[in-house]
Design a protein around this motif. Structure first.
Motif, PDB file in Angstrom:
ATOM      1  N   SER A 157       0.801  -1.230   0.000  1.00  0.00           N
ATOM      2  CA  SER A 157       0.000   0.000   0.000  1.00  0.00           C
ATOM      3  C   SER A 157       0.829   1.272   0.000  1.00  0.00           C
ATOM      4  O   SER A 157       0.389   2.296  -0.521  1.00  0.00           O
ATOM      5  N   ARG A 158       2.044   1.239   0.569  1.00  0.00           N
ATOM      6  CA  ARG A 158       2.833   2.465   0.657  1.00  0.00           C
ATOM      7  C   ARG A 158       3.933   2.555  -0.397  1.00  0.00           C
ATOM      8  O   ARG A 158       4.726   3.492  -0.388  1.00  0.00           O
ATOM      9  N   ASP A 159       3.966   1.587  -1.300  1.00  0.00           N
ATOM     10  CA  ASP A 159       4.944   1.669  -2.388  1.00  0.00           C
ATOM     11  C   ASP A 159       4.522   2.733  -3.387  1.00  0.00           C
ATOM     12  O   ASP A 159       3.330   3.030  -3.552  1.00  0.00           O
ATOM     13  N   ASN A 160       5.504   3.286  -4.084  1.00  0.00           N
ATOM     14  CA  ASN A 160       5.249   4.325  -5.083  1.00  0.00           C
ATOM     15  C   ASN A 160       4.827   3.668  -6.405  1.00  0.00           C
ATOM     16  O   ASN A 160       5.434   3.872  -7.446  1.00  0.00           O
ATOM     17  N   ILE A 161       3.775   2.862  -6.311  1.00  0.00           N
ATOM     18  CA  ILE A 161       3.235   2.150  -7.474  1.00  0.00           C
ATOM     19  C   ILE A 161       1.738   2.415  -7.515  1.00  0.00           C
ATOM     20  O   ILE A 161       1.011   2.074  -6.577  1.00  0.00           O
ATOM     21  N   TYR A 162       1.288   3.042  -8.586  1.00  0.00           N
ATOM     22  CA  TYR A 162      -0.120   3.417  -8.690  1.00  0.00           C
ATOM     23  C   TYR A 162      -0.783   2.914  -9.974  1.00  0.00           C
ATOM     24  O   TYR A 162      -2.000   2.831 -10.051  1.00  0.00           O
ATOM     25  N   LEU A 163       0.042   2.601 -10.973  1.00  0.00           N
ATOM     26  CA  LEU A 163      -0.465   2.164 -12.262  1.00  0.00           C
ATOM     27  C   LEU A 163       0.265   0.894 -12.690  1.00  0.00           C
ATOM     28  O   LEU A 163       1.381   0.627 -12.235  1.00  0.00           O
ATOM     29  N   MET A 164      -0.344   0.142 -13.590  1.00  0.00           N
ATOM     30  CA  MET A 164       0.311  -1.060 -14.082  1.00  0.00           C
ATOM     31  C   MET A 164       1.661  -0.737 -14.720  1.00  0.00           C
ATOM     32  O   MET A 164       2.622  -1.500 -14.577  1.00  0.00           O
TER      33      MET A 164
ATOM     34  N   LEU B 246       4.887  -1.082 -12.885  1.00  0.00           N
ATOM     35  CA  LEU B 246       5.457  -2.399 -12.620  1.00  0.00           C
ATOM     36  C   LEU B 246       6.502  -2.806 -13.655  1.00  0.00           C
ATOM     37  O   LEU B 246       7.081  -3.888 -13.559  1.00  0.00           O
ATOM     38  N   LYS B 247       6.764  -1.976 -14.639  1.00  0.00           N
ATOM     39  CA  LYS B 247       7.754  -2.319 -15.668  1.00  0.00           C
ATOM     40  C   LYS B 247       9.106  -2.593 -15.012  1.00  0.00           C
ATOM     41  O   LYS B 247       9.609  -1.795 -14.230  1.00  0.00           O
ATOM     42  N   GLY B 248       9.652  -3.775 -15.317  1.00  0.00           N
ATOM     43  CA  GLY B 248      10.933  -4.174 -14.752  1.00  0.00           C
ATOM     44  C   GLY B 248      10.844  -4.747 -13.349  1.00  0.00           C
ATOM     45  O   GLY B 248      11.853  -5.148 -12.775  1.00  0.00           O
ATOM     46  N   LYS B 249       9.645  -4.793 -12.794  1.00  0.00           N
ATOM     47  CA  LYS B 249       9.477  -5.282 -11.423  1.00  0.00           C
ATOM     48  C   LYS B 249       8.996  -6.735 -11.414  1.00  0.00           C
ATOM     49  O   LYS B 249       8.681  -7.316 -12.443  1.00  0.00           O
ATOM     50  N   LYS B 250       8.918  -7.322 -10.211  1.00  0.00           N
ATOM     51  CA  LYS B 250       8.651  -8.750 -10.047  1.00  0.00           C
ATOM     52  C   LYS B 250       7.196  -9.008  -9.672  1.00  0.00           C
ATOM     53  O   LYS B 250       6.662  -8.388  -8.761  1.00  0.00           O
ATOM     54  N   ILE B 251       6.578  -9.973 -10.386  1.00  0.00           N
ATOM     55  CA  ILE B 251       5.226 -10.425 -10.088  1.00  0.00           C
ATOM     56  C   ILE B 251       5.296 -11.901  -9.718  1.00  0.00           C
ATOM     57  O   ILE B 251       5.912 -12.700 -10.431  1.00  0.00           O
TER      58      ILE B 251
ATOM     59  N   GLY C 264       8.738  -8.142   0.449  1.00  0.00           N
ATOM     60  CA  GLY C 264       9.521  -7.481  -0.578  1.00  0.00           C
ATOM     61  C   GLY C 264      10.208  -8.410  -1.558  1.00  0.00           C
ATOM     62  O   GLY C 264      11.024  -7.964  -2.373  1.00  0.00           O
ATOM     63  N   VAL C 265       9.872  -9.713  -1.522  1.00  0.00           N
ATOM     64  CA  VAL C 265      10.475 -10.659  -2.471  1.00  0.00           C
ATOM     65  C   VAL C 265       9.942 -10.409  -3.878  1.00  0.00           C
ATOM     66  O   VAL C 265      10.661 -10.556  -4.868  1.00  0.00           O
ATOM     67  N   VAL C 266       8.652 -10.029  -3.973  1.00  0.00           N
ATOM     68  CA  VAL C 266       8.063  -9.607  -5.244  1.00  0.00           C
ATOM     69  C   VAL C 266       7.380  -8.261  -5.024  1.00  0.00           C
ATOM     70  O   VAL C 266       7.180  -7.822  -3.890  1.00  0.00           O
TER      71      VAL C 266
ATOM     72  N   MET D 108       0.893  -3.835 -22.131  1.00  0.00           N
ATOM     73  CA  MET D 108       2.127  -4.467 -21.707  1.00  0.00           C
ATOM     74  C   MET D 108       2.083  -5.966 -22.029  1.00  0.00           C
ATOM     75  O   MET D 108       1.032  -6.513 -22.353  1.00  0.00           O
ATOM     76  N   THR D 109       3.245  -6.609 -21.938  1.00  0.00           N
ATOM     77  CA  THR D 109       3.338  -8.053 -22.096  1.00  0.00           C
ATOM     78  C   THR D 109       4.191  -8.605 -20.958  1.00  0.00           C
ATOM     79  O   THR D 109       4.749  -7.838 -20.148  1.00  0.00           O
ATOM     80  N   ARG D 110       4.343  -9.918 -20.925  1.00  0.00           N
ATOM     81  CA  ARG D 110       5.174 -10.553 -19.896  1.00  0.00           C
ATOM     82  C   ARG D 110       6.617 -10.080 -19.984  1.00  0.00           C
ATOM     83  O   ARG D 110       7.344 -10.102 -18.986  1.00  0.00           O
ATOM     84  N   ALA D 111       7.035  -9.666 -21.169  1.00  0.00           N
ATOM     85  CA  ALA D 111       8.414  -9.203 -21.342  1.00  0.00           C
ATOM     86  C   ALA D 111       8.687  -7.913 -20.565  1.00  0.00           C
ATOM     87  O   ALA D 111       9.847  -7.577 -20.306  1.00  0.00           O
ATOM     88  N   ASP D 112       7.634  -7.212 -20.169  1.00  0.00           N
ATOM     89  CA  ASP D 112       7.800  -5.942 -19.445  1.00  0.00           C
ATOM     90  C   ASP D 112       8.025  -6.141 -17.957  1.00  0.00           C
ATOM     91  O   ASP D 112       8.377  -5.200 -17.245  1.00  0.00           O
ATOM     92  N   VAL D 113       7.791  -7.362 -17.453  1.00  0.00           N
ATOM     93  CA  VAL D 113       7.932  -7.633 -16.020  1.00  0.00           C
ATOM     94  C   VAL D 113       8.747  -8.910 -15.827  1.00  0.00           C
ATOM     95  O   VAL D 113       9.043  -9.637 -16.789  1.00  0.00           O
ATOM     96  N   GLU D 114       9.098  -9.196 -14.590  1.00  0.00           N
ATOM     97  CA  GLU D 114       9.776 -10.446 -14.256  1.00  0.00           C
ATOM     98  C   GLU D 114       8.815 -11.317 -13.469  1.00  0.00           C
ATOM     99  O   GLU D 114       8.354 -10.929 -12.393  1.00  0.00           O
ATOM    100  N   ILE D 115       8.483 -12.492 -14.016  1.00  0.00           N
ATOM    101  CA  ILE D 115       7.612 -13.434 -13.331  1.00  0.00           C
ATOM    102  C   ILE D 115       8.471 -14.329 -12.441  1.00  0.00           C
ATOM    103  O   ILE D 115       9.397 -14.993 -12.916  1.00  0.00           O
ATOM    104  N   VAL D 116       8.174 -14.335 -11.133  1.00  0.00           N
ATOM    105  CA  VAL D 116       8.943 -15.125 -10.171  1.00  0.00           C
ATOM    106  C   VAL D 116       8.081 -16.285  -9.686  1.00  0.00           C
ATOM    107  O   VAL D 116       7.006 -16.073  -9.120  1.00  0.00           O
ATOM    108  N   GLU D 117       8.536 -17.525  -9.911  1.00  0.00           N
ATOM    109  CA  GLU D 117       7.772 -18.708  -9.520  1.00  0.00           C
ATOM    110  C   GLU D 117       8.023 -19.084  -8.067  1.00  0.00           C
ATOM    111  O   GLU D 117       9.145 -18.968  -7.572  1.00  0.00           O
ATOM    112  N   PHE D 118       6.967 -19.553  -7.410  1.00  0.00           N
ATOM    113  CA  PHE D 118       7.035 -20.015  -6.022  1.00  0.00           C
ATOM    114  C   PHE D 118       6.475 -21.430  -5.934  1.00  0.00           C
ATOM    115  O   PHE D 118       5.270 -21.624  -5.745  1.00  0.00           O
TER     116      PHE D 118
END
Length: 396
Positions: A117-124, A127-132, A217-219, A163-173
């Motif tokens: 909630s307090r991250d500086n993220i407000y729009l999709m 998330l470019k370059g970030k982890k989902i 903060g892992v993703v 956007m596409t998957r190439a714009d983000v990093e998908i992290v598997e758990f």
């Protein structure tokens, strides 16, 4: 990430357990979502319908002989399942033949993208370059329905924002997902609600496995279901949704392991259609009652579903038709889910949803209920019961 020791569950290393087949018994199983079955497990009206024909009706886990796997792979001929869409699609495609008897759709729960909630993220686009995060069950027996809806929702939200998957990093758990025939989980229960007597499911992180990774903060973002899980997570003050598929007018975006589907085996449908019709009579009666008494139904559903509270449950079901149906639009939604699973390798074989659907059972159940009501009403007004509606006898 410490997952090296996790073991896969396979047919080869797992013993499945089911009670011997007895057609004087019918078992039901359901998912903790919006359905007439989840209301009926408190009302008991379907059990009454089966009593009329001398058949015992019980929850899958009311006997110790059954483990949890029939809920996912339908390896019990006298079982009827009412639950999330993806497992029965997997069964029909790759395991065994079933019949699709009806569905109930929650058409405004496509999914959200949750961030801290307090991250500086407000729009999709933030998330470019970030982890989902993306979960991965290591249980190869059952369908990985959590992951399917996560992957489907993530891809749709990216697409709706250019956007596409190439714009983000998908992290598997990966996780073991191996509790289905664990002796500790096999104590008999008469009602699915009993499962929640021992755990507070609305705050049990076992049902939100990626939440800890997000908060630690892992993703940077995770998928969650619109409204049910979303409101629970937002109420903590620690998370917020930056995208919500339910806010779009496009109904084809709303397939998140829904519509909830009713399925039975081809064996039951062909050899004992009366058992299928009896079940559907109960679902229609309960669905009609729930439509007329939405607040009461919400109080019941709040015991099992993941809405925030009773009022939130009411808001969630207010516009949902609780009577199962096989409408063209809902069957199209089933096709959307099936096609995604096929395109992403979650099922090996394709099939025709229109041929899977078996509307004749729902039609016959509705017809018999109408005849029952006709008989009841005419008996109270006439010296003897009027001829059946289908008799063709002229009136007057």
């Amino acid at each position: 990430m410490g997952n090296e020791a996790l073991k896969s569950t396979t047919f080869e290393n797992t013993k499945l357990n089911t009670i011997p087949l007895n057609w004087k018994e019918v078992y039901y199983t359901n998912c903790p979502l919006v359905s007439a079955s989840n209301v009926d497990q408190e009302l008991g009206w379907t059990r009454e319908e089966y009593k009329k024909i001398g058949v015992k009706y019980g929850f899958l886990r009311s006997v110790r002989e059954n483990d949890w796997y029939p809920h996912y792979i339908h390896n019990l001929d006298n079982l009827i399942r009412f639950g999330g869409l993806f497992p029965p699609v997997h069964v029909q495609a790759d395991i065994r033949r079933t019949r699709l008897l009806g569905v109930t759709h929650a058409p405004h729960e496509g999914g959200c993208m949750m961030v801290r909630s307090r991250d500086n993220i407000y729009l999709m686009k933030d998330l470019k370059g970030k982890k989902i995060g993306l979960s991965k069950s290591l249980n190869q027996i059952k369908n990985d329905w959590w992951r399917i809806q996560e992957e489907q929702g993530i891809e749709l939200m990216l697409r709706m924002n250019g956007m596409t998957r190439a714009d983000v990093e998908i992290v598997e758990f990966p996780y073991a997902d191996d509790w289905y025939n664990n002796p500790a989980m096999l104590d008999p229960m008469e009602n699915p609600s009993e499962l929640w007597l021992k755990r507070n499911h609305k705050y049990d992180l076992a049902f939100r496995p990626l939440e800890t990774a997000l908060l630690n903060g892992v993703v940077d973002a995770i998928y969650t279901q619109s409204k049910p899980f979303q409101h629970l997570q937002e109420a903590t003050g620690k998370m917020k949704a930056i995208e919500d598929l339910s806010r779009y007018p496009d109904w084809t975006l709303q397939v998140a392991n829904i519509p909830a589907a009713i399925t039975c085996t081809d064996v039951m449908a062909e050899q004992h259609p009366e058992l299928v019709i009896t079940y559907l009579k109960g679902m229609i009666k309960v669905g009609r009652w729930a439509n007329e008494h939405k607040h009461a139904a919400a109080a019941i559903l709040d015991k099992q579903t993941f809405y925030l509270d009773v009022e939130d449950t009411y808001e969630g079901i207010r516009h949902i038709d609780m009577v199962p149906n096989l409408s063209p639009q809902n069957l199209a939604s089933v096709e959307i889910g099936k096609d995604f699973m096929l395109s992403h390798g979650y099922i090996k074989n394709d099939f025709d949803v229109q041929k899977w659907a078996a509307p004749e059972f729902l039609e016959q159940a509705a017809r018999e209920l109408l005849e029952d009501e006709w008989k009841k009403r005419t008996t109270s007004k006439l010296p003897e019961t009027a001829a059946p509606l289908a008799s063709g006898t002229r009136l007057g």
